[in-house]
Scaffold this active site. Sequence first.
Site, PDB file in Angstrom:
ATOM      1  N   ARG A 138      11.687  68.209 -60.495  1.00  0.00           N
ATOM      2  CA  ARG A 138      13.133  68.002 -60.630  1.00  0.00           C
ATOM      3  C   ARG A 138      13.381  66.581 -61.110  1.00  0.00           C
ATOM      4  O   ARG A 138      12.458  65.771 -61.185  1.00  0.00           O
ATOM      5  CB  ARG A 138      13.829  68.286 -59.288  1.00  0.00           C
ATOM      6  N   GLY A 139      14.662  66.301 -61.398  1.00  0.00           N
ATOM      7  CA  GLY A 139      14.974  65.019 -62.027  1.00  0.00           C
ATOM      8  C   GLY A 139      14.931  65.249 -63.526  1.00  0.00           C
ATOM      9  O   GLY A 139      13.973  65.864 -64.045  1.00  0.00           O
ATOM     10  N   ALA A 140      15.971  64.764 -64.231  1.00  0.00           N
ATOM     11  CA  ALA A 140      16.141  65.135 -65.637  1.00  0.00           C
ATOM     12  C   ALA A 140      14.891  64.902 -66.512  1.00  0.00           C
ATOM     13  O   ALA A 140      14.419  65.832 -67.182  1.00  0.00           O
ATOM     14  CB  ALA A 140      17.365  64.410 -66.198  1.00  0.00           C
TER      15      ALA A 140
ATOM     16  N   ARG B 186      17.589  75.798 -65.518  1.00  0.00           N
ATOM     17  CA  ARG B 186      18.669  75.004 -64.901  1.00  0.00           C
ATOM     18  C   ARG B 186      19.635  74.560 -66.016  1.00  0.00           C
ATOM     19  O   ARG B 186      19.191  74.275 -67.129  1.00  0.00           O
ATOM     20  CB  ARG B 186      18.096  73.763 -64.177  1.00  0.00           C
TER      21      ARG B 186
ATOM     22  N   GLN C 280      17.398  64.951 -51.453  1.00  0.00           N
ATOM     23  CA  GLN C 280      16.446  64.236 -52.328  1.00  0.00           C
ATOM     24  C   GLN C 280      16.343  62.766 -51.939  1.00  0.00           C
ATOM     25  O   GLN C 280      15.297  62.150 -52.112  1.00  0.00           O
ATOM     26  CB  GLN C 280      16.883  64.352 -53.796  1.00  0.00           C
TER      27      GLN C 280
ATOM     28  N   ASP D 282      21.896  62.982 -65.233  1.00  0.00           N
ATOM     29  CA  ASP D 282      21.374  64.250 -65.750  1.00  0.00           C
ATOM     30  C   ASP D 282      21.889  64.557 -67.150  1.00  0.00           C
ATOM     31  O   ASP D 282      21.248  65.272 -67.915  1.00  0.00           O
ATOM     32  CB  ASP D 282      21.726  65.394 -64.801  1.00  0.00           C
TER      33      ASP D 282
ATOM     34  N   ASN E 206      25.709  63.505 -62.595  1.00  0.00           N
ATOM     35  CA  ASN E 206      24.588  63.196 -61.710  1.00  0.00           C
ATOM     36  C   ASN E 206      24.796  63.976 -60.417  1.00  0.00           C
ATOM     37  O   ASN E 206      25.799  64.668 -60.240  1.00  0.00           O
ATOM     38  CB  ASN E 206      24.487  61.687 -61.460  1.00  0.00           C
ATOM     39  N   LYS E 207      23.863  63.863 -59.522  1.00  0.00           N
ATOM     40  CA  LYS E 207      23.875  64.637 -58.285  1.00  0.00           C
ATOM     41  C   LYS E 207      25.229  64.609 -57.588  1.00  0.00           C
ATOM     42  O   LYS E 207      25.871  63.552 -57.523  1.00  0.00           O
ATOM     43  CB  LYS E 207      22.776  64.073 -57.371  1.00  0.00           C
TER      44      LYS E 207
HETATM   45  O1  MRU Z   1      18.850  68.504 -58.620  1.00  0.00           O
HETATM   46  P1  MRU Z   1      17.933  67.378 -58.989  1.00  0.00           P
HETATM   47  O2  MRU Z   1      17.127  66.884 -57.835  1.00  0.00           O
HETATM   48  O3  MRU Z   1      17.097  67.693 -60.201  1.00  0.00           O
HETATM   49  O4  MRU Z   1      18.928  66.215 -59.404  1.00  0.00           O
HETATM   50  C1  MRU Z   1      18.388  65.010 -59.906  1.00  0.00           C
HETATM   51  C2  MRU Z   1      19.383  63.947 -60.090  1.00  0.00           C
HETATM   52  O5  MRU Z   1      20.566  64.136 -59.938  1.00  0.00           O
HETATM   53  C3  MRU Z   1      18.859  62.628 -60.541  1.00  0.00           C
HETATM   54  O6  MRU Z   1      19.675  61.603 -60.080  1.00  0.00           O
HETATM   55  C4  MRU Z   1      18.857  62.589 -62.073  1.00  0.00           C
HETATM   56  O7  MRU Z   1      18.128  63.650 -62.597  1.00  0.00           O
HETATM   57  C5  MRU Z   1      18.320  61.315 -62.589  1.00  0.00           C
HETATM   58  S1  MRU Z   1      16.591  61.326 -62.526  1.00  0.00           S
HETATM   59  C6  MRU Z   1      15.861  60.051 -63.247  1.00  0.00           C
END
Ligand code: MRU
Length: 349
Positions: free
Chosen positions: A48-50, A91, A198, A239, A249-250
């Site tokens: 996970r994470g972009a 996703r 997270q 993201d 973002n989250k």
């Molecule tokens: O749902 P996730 O855990 O994939 O969400 C990730 C985030 O929101 C991160 O902050 C974002 O991807 C930046 S990662 C360098």
Amino acid sequence: MKLQTIRWEAGKKTLVLIDQTRLPGKLVYMRCKTVEQVWQAIRALKVRGAPAIGAAAAFGMVLGIGQRKYAAYSCFKKKVDGLVRYLASARPTAVNLFWALERMKQVVLEHRTHPVPEIGERLLQEALAIMEEDRKSCRKMADIGQVFVKDNDSILTYCNAGILATVDYGTALGVIYRAKELKKKIKVYSCETRPLLQGARLTCWELRRNKIDVTLLCDNMAGYLMKQKKVDKIFIGADRISANGDVANKIGSYALAILAKYHRIPFYVVAPVSTFDTALASGADIPIEERDAREVGSLWYKRPMAPAGINVYNPAFDIVPGRLITAIVTDKGILTPAYLKKVRRLFSR
Ligand code: MRU
């Protein structure tokens, strides 16, 4: 850094990922040999994470194509298009997923006159390049971001924008790792980041592993902390960033940005150019993922934390309007408000 979020084992044609759903309890590496396993890993947030999602999807393409013989380029292209559609469905919000798949698709188009096995090899090289570029861009952002970090800063962060969210080093957390290497003393507050935690599970785990002073707080404690003047600045990842500098973002990032504005605390976003989606005019156009209700009511608890069958709303991301963001640190330099013109200039280079 010593952790390897994503690794390609060439000899075994296997993608090795840290299974992030097992953290912080256990550091477990999972091995993906099929595109279905990669899709499932992305969907279930094992990876996970972009930026990490983008790199994993590129290798998903390589695995999906496999060793099969294709009768003609047209059959191969049909397979590629199917794989792109399939992986893109894992996703919806992080644009790095679609960006990486688009890069892979372009390789296939550009080499249409080459023998199919050679195109397969080019695709592997492209996936490896995506991985390597992410490693480099994180280091670059970490260096560029130092202009905003002083010795003895207290930094609040959200979700996980660290090593685990990228191929290596991280975006927002990369800035903190670099500050530490430069002997700046940094204190970090990590919001736990409901519902999937997270911040608690991943950010606290990787920061402590790398000897960064980190303190965990519940998301609803952030305002009180700011009021007490315990936060000097906020650093988050992204993201997807639209052409006008709105940032997805989250879920919870928006509330933090409002709180930061009220308390006059600088709010920084750190993201590579691969996270920009300049085709979208504003954050209103960014698709927001909605996830399973069980993630809110029961997933992380021994007993359910809500009445059975209760209505649940579970958007996984929200949008921080550009006007609430002090600066966006990218691998190609720093952007400040008003973003529209500056984003256009960055992408016209
Ligand atoms: O749902 P996730 O855990 O994939 O969400 C990730 C985030 O929101 C991160 O902050 C974002 O991807 C930046 S990662 C360098």
